[in-house]
Design a protein around this motif. Structure first.
Motif, PDB file in Angstrom:
ATOM      1  N   ALA A   7       0.827  -1.208   0.000  1.00 22.68           N
ATOM      2  CA  ALA A   7       0.000   0.000   0.000  1.00 22.68           C
ATOM      3  C   ALA A   7       0.860   1.255   0.000  1.00 22.68           C
ATOM      4  N   SER A   8       1.941   1.249   0.774  1.00 20.86           N
ATOM      5  CA  SER A   8       2.836   2.401   0.828  1.00 20.86           C
ATOM      6  C   SER A   8       3.495   2.650  -0.522  1.00 20.86           C
ATOM      7  N   LEU A   9       4.029   1.588  -1.116  1.00 21.04           N
ATOM      8  CA  LEU A   9       4.701   1.715  -2.406  1.00 21.04           C
ATOM      9  C   LEU A   9       3.710   2.088  -3.502  1.00 21.04           C
ATOM     10  N   PHE A  10       2.559   1.430  -3.485  1.00 22.59           N
ATOM     11  CA  PHE A  10       1.585   1.668  -4.543  1.00 22.59           C
ATOM     12  C   PHE A  10       1.007   3.079  -4.462  1.00 22.59           C
ATOM     13  N   GLY A  11       0.854   3.589  -3.248  1.00 27.36           N
ATOM     14  CA  GLY A  11       0.408   4.970  -3.103  1.00 27.36           C
ATOM     15  C   GLY A  11       1.378   5.937  -3.762  1.00 27.36           C
ATOM     16  N   GLN A  12       2.689   5.678  -3.614  1.00 28.70           N
ATOM     17  CA  GLN A  12       3.694   6.521  -4.265  1.00 28.70           C
ATOM     18  C   GLN A  12       3.574   6.446  -5.787  1.00 28.70           C
ATOM     19  N   LEU A  13       3.379   5.217  -6.290  1.00 27.76           N
ATOM     20  CA  LEU A  13       3.222   5.054  -7.735  1.00 27.76           C
ATOM     21  C   LEU A  13       2.020   5.832  -8.241  1.00 27.76           C
ATOM     22  N   MET A  14       0.899   5.746  -7.533  1.00 30.57           N
ATOM     23  CA  MET A  14      -0.310   6.412  -8.016  1.00 30.57           C
ATOM     24  C   MET A  14      -0.222   7.933  -7.879  1.00 30.57           C
ATOM     25  N   HIS A  15       0.555   8.424  -6.928  1.00 34.95           N
ATOM     26  CA  HIS A  15       0.808   9.869  -6.888  1.00 34.95           C
ATOM     27  C   HIS A  15       1.551  10.302  -8.151  1.00 34.95           C
ATOM     28  N   ALA A  16       2.496   9.485  -8.602  1.00 31.69           N
ATOM     29  CA  ALA A  16       3.217   9.791  -9.839  1.00 31.69           C
ATOM     30  C   ALA A  16       2.284   9.748 -11.041  1.00 31.69           C
ATOM     31  N   VAL A  17       1.443   8.707 -11.107  1.00 29.78           N
ATOM     32  CA  VAL A  17       0.526   8.557 -12.236  1.00 29.78           C
ATOM     33  C   VAL A  17      -0.483   9.708 -12.262  1.00 29.78           C
ATOM     34  N   ALA A  18      -1.026  10.068 -11.108  1.00 29.74           N
ATOM     35  CA  ALA A  18      -1.980  11.176 -11.047  1.00 29.74           C
ATOM     36  C   ALA A  18      -1.329  12.490 -11.477  1.00 29.74           C
ATOM     37  N   HIS A  19      -0.070  12.692 -11.086  1.00 25.95           N
ATOM     38  CA  HIS A  19       0.665  13.895 -11.498  1.00 25.95           C
ATOM     39  C   HIS A  19       0.810  13.932 -13.019  1.00 25.95           C
ATOM     40  N   CYS A  20       1.135  12.777 -13.618  1.00 27.78           N
ATOM     41  CA  CYS A  20       1.227  12.710 -15.079  1.00 27.78           C
ATOM     42  C   CYS A  20      -0.091  13.097 -15.724  1.00 27.78           C
ATOM     43  N   HIS A  21      -1.179  12.523 -15.230  1.00 20.03           N
ATOM     44  CA  HIS A  21      -2.486  12.756 -15.851  1.00 20.03           C
ATOM     45  C   HIS A  21      -2.950  14.198 -15.667  1.00 20.03           C
ATOM     46  N   ARG A  22      -2.631  14.798 -14.537  1.00 24.04           N
ATOM     47  CA  ARG A  22      -2.993  16.211 -14.342  1.00 24.04           C
ATOM     48  C   ARG A  22      -2.267  17.106 -15.342  1.00 24.04           C
ATOM     49  N   HIS A  23      -1.100  16.657 -15.803  1.00 23.65           N
ATOM     50  CA  HIS A  23      -0.325  17.441 -16.768  1.00 23.65           C
ATOM     51  C   HIS A  23      -0.529  16.957 -18.206  1.00 23.65           C
TER      52      HIS A  23
END
Length: 286
Positions: A115-131
């Motif tokens: 959960a900790s690692l995957f949360g970091q991954l999804m923060h990266a993915v969400a940042h990509c999609h916002r941009h």
């Protein structure tokens, strides 16, 4: 090798090799700068002028510059070009990649750590999609760790990434891009698709982290694609006996063939399993 690059950095040997070139360790020659970096050198002769790979060759530095800095995305510092190569100076991630972490760990990762690692991954993915960026090749091999930052997760290799227009619908990208086990069904089907293809790929990564095996399997790429198109998601008892209902709920919402019902990256981040840090007692979000 670019003269401008060699004026700024000392190359210290190859540390990796990919489809279009090598990755080398380098150190800055400026005495005011410290630390080591990675240089990704892409051979121009290895791609043709009109195909998708050539387009990505030109856009990867621009996309990384747009996304940097972010704590969970590999940062780009400089770009150099000569007659034969494009050279990108990148943040050095000298920890193992996620694939190595799973293999060397002997299988699934404990759920709170996932959960900790995957949360970091999804923060990266969400940042990509916002941009307005879709990564299009999310898989364990492209998920690195920076030992300097205490093992912080870093999404890397944007060589297949593409830009899309935020807020103008989901069907804006095309082309069979990605890795068979991780590619979304709409991509395999040859339809236009959007950034939620990344959410599917991330969902496959989550499944592999929790179980040690992919959800859609085949002996060949064709068989894998057929399994992906069927999208028959199962949770074998042997592999998922100790996995919480909340984690399974999130997987169902990410590995949903109906794109309109599939979670966005932002919705994944709001799911109780992510918010609760993988607590087995988390509500399942229903």
């Amino acid at each position: 090798m670019s003269e401008a690059l060699l004026k700024d950095y000392r190359l210290c040997g190859e540390i990796g090799r990919g489809r279009f070139g090598a990755v080398s360790l380098c150190r800055p020659l400026d005495p005011n700068l410290t630390g080591s970096f990675a240089v990704k050198s892409i051979c121009k002769a290895s791609v043709s002028g009109d195909d998708l790979d050539s387009q990505c060759l030109l856009t990867e530095p621009k996309i990384l510059s747009l996304l940097s800095p972010h704590p969970n995305i590999v940062q780009i510092y400089n770009v150099y070009e000569d007659s034969t190569h494009l050279h990108m100076v990148l943040e050095l991630c000298d920890g193992p990649d996620l694939h190595q972490l799973i293999v060397e760990g002997g299988g699934p990762i404990p759920e709170p750590e996932v959960a900790s690692l995957f949360g970091q991954l999804m923060h990266a993915v969400a940042h990509c999609h916002r941009h307005g960026v879709a990564h299009r090749d999310i898989k364990p091999d492209n998920i690195l760790f920076d030992a300097v930052c205490g093992g912080r997760l870093k999404l890397a290799d944007f060589g297949s990434a593409a830009s899309f227009s935020v807020g103008k619908g989901l069907t804006q990208l095309s082309g069979l891009v990605g890795t068979p086990y991780y590619v979304a069904p709409e991509v395999v089907a040859g339809r236009a698709y959007g950034e939620k293809a990344d959410v599917w790929s991330a969902g496959v990564v989550l499944y592999v982290m929790l179980s040690g095996s992919p959800p859609f399997y085949g002996e060949t790429a064709v068989e894998i694609f057929e399994a992906v198109l069927r999208a028959n998601l199962r949770f074998p008892v042997r592999a998922f006996r100790s996995v919480s209902p909340a984690a399974k709920d999130l997987l169902r919402r990410m590995l949903c063939k109906d794109v309109s019902r599939r979670f966005s990256a932002e919705q994944v981040l709001r799911h109780p399993w992510i918010v609760g840090g993988g607590d087995a007692n988390s509500n399942d979000g229903t």
